[in-house]
Design a protein around this motif. Structure first.
Motif, PDB file in Angstrom:
ATOM      1  N   VAL A  15       0.866  -1.172   0.000  1.00 30.15           N
ATOM      2  CA  VAL A  15       0.000   0.000   0.000  1.00 30.15           C
ATOM      3  C   VAL A  15       0.906   1.226   0.000  1.00 30.15           C
ATOM      4  CG1 VAL A  15      -1.698   1.297   1.344  1.00 30.15           C
ATOM      5  CG2 VAL A  15      -1.919  -1.185   1.114  1.00 30.15           C
ATOM      6  N   GLY A  16       0.599   2.186  -0.848  1.00 31.55           N
ATOM      7  CA  GLY A  16       1.455   3.353  -1.026  1.00 31.55           C
ATOM      8  C   GLY A  16       2.362   3.210  -2.237  1.00 31.55           C
ATOM      9  N   GLY A  17       2.459   1.993  -2.760  1.00 28.29           N
ATOM     10  CA  GLY A  17       3.259   1.740  -3.956  1.00 28.29           C
ATOM     11  C   GLY A  17       2.478   0.948  -4.988  1.00 28.29           C
ATOM     12  N   VAL A  18       1.172   0.772  -4.743  1.00 30.25           N
ATOM     13  CA  VAL A  18       0.336  -0.031  -5.638  1.00 30.25           C
ATOM     14  C   VAL A  18       0.238   0.648  -6.998  1.00 30.25           C
ATOM     15  CG1 VAL A  18      -1.968  -0.993  -6.019  1.00 30.25           C
ATOM     16  CG2 VAL A  18      -0.982  -0.999  -3.723  1.00 30.25           C
ATOM     17  N   CYS A  19       0.407  -0.159  -8.032  1.00 27.72           N
ATOM     18  CA  CYS A  19       0.331   0.334  -9.401  1.00 27.72           C
ATOM     19  C   CYS A  19      -0.149  -0.801 -10.301  1.00 27.72           C
ATOM     20  CB  CYS A  19       1.697   0.850  -9.854  1.00 27.72           C
ATOM     21  SG  CYS A  19       2.971  -0.422  -9.913  1.00 27.72           S
ATOM     22  N   PRO A  20      -0.522  -0.478 -11.534  1.00 24.61           N
ATOM     23  CA  PRO A  20      -0.995  -1.515 -12.452  1.00 24.61           C
ATOM     24  C   PRO A  20       0.117  -2.188 -13.254  1.00 24.61           C
ATOM     25  CG  PRO A  20      -1.354   0.634 -13.418  1.00 24.61           C
ATOM     26  CD  PRO A  20      -0.768   0.868 -12.047  1.00 24.61           C
ATOM     27  N   PHE A  21       1.363  -2.011 -12.844  1.00 24.95           N
ATOM     28  CA  PHE A  21       2.510  -2.561 -13.577  1.00 24.95           C
ATOM     29  C   PHE A  21       3.163  -3.683 -12.777  1.00 24.95           C
ATOM     30  CE2 PHE A  21       2.545   2.174 -13.816  1.00 24.95           C
ATOM     31  CZ  PHE A  21       1.978   2.303 -15.063  1.00 24.95           C
ATOM     32  N   LEU A  59       4.121   9.405 -17.256  1.00 24.05           N
ATOM     33  CA  LEU A  59       3.652   9.032 -18.579  1.00 24.05           C
ATOM     34  C   LEU A  59       2.299   9.665 -18.833  1.00 24.05           C
ATOM     35  CD1 LEU A  59       2.570   5.277 -18.546  1.00 24.05           C
ATOM     36  CD2 LEU A  59       2.740   6.691 -16.558  1.00 24.05           C
ATOM     37  N   SER A  60       1.855   9.636 -20.067  1.00 20.91           N
ATOM     38  CA  SER A  60       0.541  10.190 -20.393  1.00 20.91           C
ATOM     39  C   SER A  60      -0.537   9.210 -19.938  1.00 20.91           C
ATOM     40  CB  SER A  60       0.420  10.439 -21.897  1.00 20.91           C
ATOM     41  OG  SER A  60       0.307   9.200 -22.582  1.00 20.91           O
ATOM     42  N   PRO A  61      -1.728   9.736 -19.648  1.00 23.49           N
ATOM     43  CA  PRO A  61      -2.820   8.830 -19.287  1.00 23.49           C
ATOM     44  C   PRO A  61      -3.121   7.812 -20.382  1.00 23.49           C
ATOM     45  CG  PRO A  61      -3.393  11.086 -18.742  1.00 23.49           C
ATOM     46  CD  PRO A  61      -2.113  11.139 -19.527  1.00 23.49           C
ATOM     47  N   GLU A  62      -3.027   8.229 -21.632  1.00 22.01           N
ATOM     48  CA  GLU A  62      -3.306   7.305 -22.737  1.00 22.01           C
ATOM     49  C   GLU A  62      -2.268   6.182 -22.786  1.00 22.01           C
ATOM     50  OE1 GLU A  62      -6.122   7.299 -24.383  1.00 22.01           O
ATOM     51  OE2 GLU A  62      -6.753   9.160 -23.423  1.00 22.01           O
ATOM     52  N   ARG A  63      -1.022   6.517 -22.528  1.00 25.65           N
ATOM     53  CA  ARG A  63       0.028   5.492 -22.523  1.00 25.65           C
ATOM     54  C   ARG A  63      -0.173   4.551 -21.344  1.00 25.65           C
ATOM     55  NH1 ARG A  63       6.091   5.667 -23.642  1.00 25.65           N
ATOM     56  NH2 ARG A  63       6.436   3.473 -24.129  1.00 25.65           N
ATOM     57  N   LEU A  64      -0.535   5.094 -20.191  1.00 29.22           N
ATOM     58  CA  LEU A  64      -0.809   4.265 -19.011  1.00 29.22           C
ATOM     59  C   LEU A  64      -1.888   3.232 -19.356  1.00 29.22           C
ATOM     60  CD1 LEU A  64      -1.289   5.535 -15.391  1.00 29.22           C
ATOM     61  CD2 LEU A  64      -2.777   3.825 -16.360  1.00 29.22           C
ATOM     62  N   ALA A  65      -2.981   3.705 -19.942  1.00 26.51           N
ATOM     63  CA  ALA A  65      -4.080   2.801 -20.298  1.00 26.51           C
ATOM     64  C   ALA A  65      -3.644   1.773 -21.338  1.00 26.51           C
ATOM     65  CB  ALA A  65      -5.282   3.599 -20.803  1.00 26.51           C
ATOM     66  N   ALA A  66      -2.878   2.209 -22.328  1.00 24.41           N
ATOM     67  CA  ALA A  66      -2.437   1.286 -23.378  1.00 24.41           C
ATOM     68  C   ALA A  66      -1.494   0.223 -22.825  1.00 24.41           C
ATOM     69  CB  ALA A  66      -1.758   2.058 -24.505  1.00 24.41           C
ATOM     70  N   LEU A  67      -0.536   0.632 -22.000  1.00 24.83           N
ATOM     71  CA  LEU A  67       0.440  -0.322 -21.447  1.00 24.83           C
ATOM     72  C   LEU A  67      -0.212  -1.377 -20.558  1.00 24.83           C
ATOM     73  CD1 LEU A  67       3.430   1.992 -20.553  1.00 24.83           C
ATOM     74  CD2 LEU A  67       3.458   0.088 -22.170  1.00 24.83           C
TER      75      LEU A  67
END
Length: 159
Positions: free
Chosen positions: A95-101, A134-142
């Motif tokens: 928690v505090g470092g959670v990300c979708p990667f 990064l851009s929001p679009e790149r975040l979503a695409a990745l």
């Protein structure tokens, strides 16, 4: 280690994106904004939720708040925040470092439209002092995220 899984993820999927590790904690939206020199709204916070039996990640503007009605209309159930242990088990991130990667297994990822008003957003990167730009679009695409509208309008941060 979670940070290492994120580094491996970017090395494979987007080697042009640098994982930024700071000396200061970026575990909360205000701390992250300060550490990375951006407005709190530009922090892309990742929330680990469950709707019924389905666990998911929702990435939203740092000052946005979930709207229970919008969420229920979209996902058919009330959002339930997962506890720190469940979050770590599902994402491998603290928690505090959670990300979708760099996730250990695929899971549904959604980006809230609140992110789209920014050219650059700053999500965490698997540790309480790591992030990427990064851009929001790149975040979503990745992350193969779907765009959703499940938050209330962002509120300006107060000092």
């Amino acid at each position: 280690m979670s940070l290492e899984s994120v580094r491996r993820y970017f090395a494979t999927h987007a080697p042009d994106i640098e994982v930024i590790v700071t000396e200061k904690s970026s575990a909360t939206v205000p701390l992250a904004a300060e550490a990375h020199g951006v407005e709190p709204e530009q922090i892309a916070k990742t929330i680990c939720l469950r709707a019924g039996e389905q666990a998911m990640l929702v990435v939203a503007c740092g000052t946005a708040r979930l709207d229970n009605r919008k969420f229920k209309d979209r996902f058919g159930g009330k959002p339930r925040m997962l506890d720190a242990e469940e979050v770590a088990t599902l994402t491998s991130h603290p928690v505090g470092g959670v990300c979708p990667f760099g996730l250990p297994a695929p899971m549904p990822i959604y980006c809230d439209v609140s992110l789209r008003r920014f050219d650059i957003v700053v999500p965490a990167a698997g540790a309480t002092n790591a992030a990427v730009r990064l851009s929001p679009e790149r975040l979503a695409a990745l992350t193969s995220a779907q765009w959703v509208d499940v938050c209330r309008e962002p509120v300006a941060a107060t000092a």
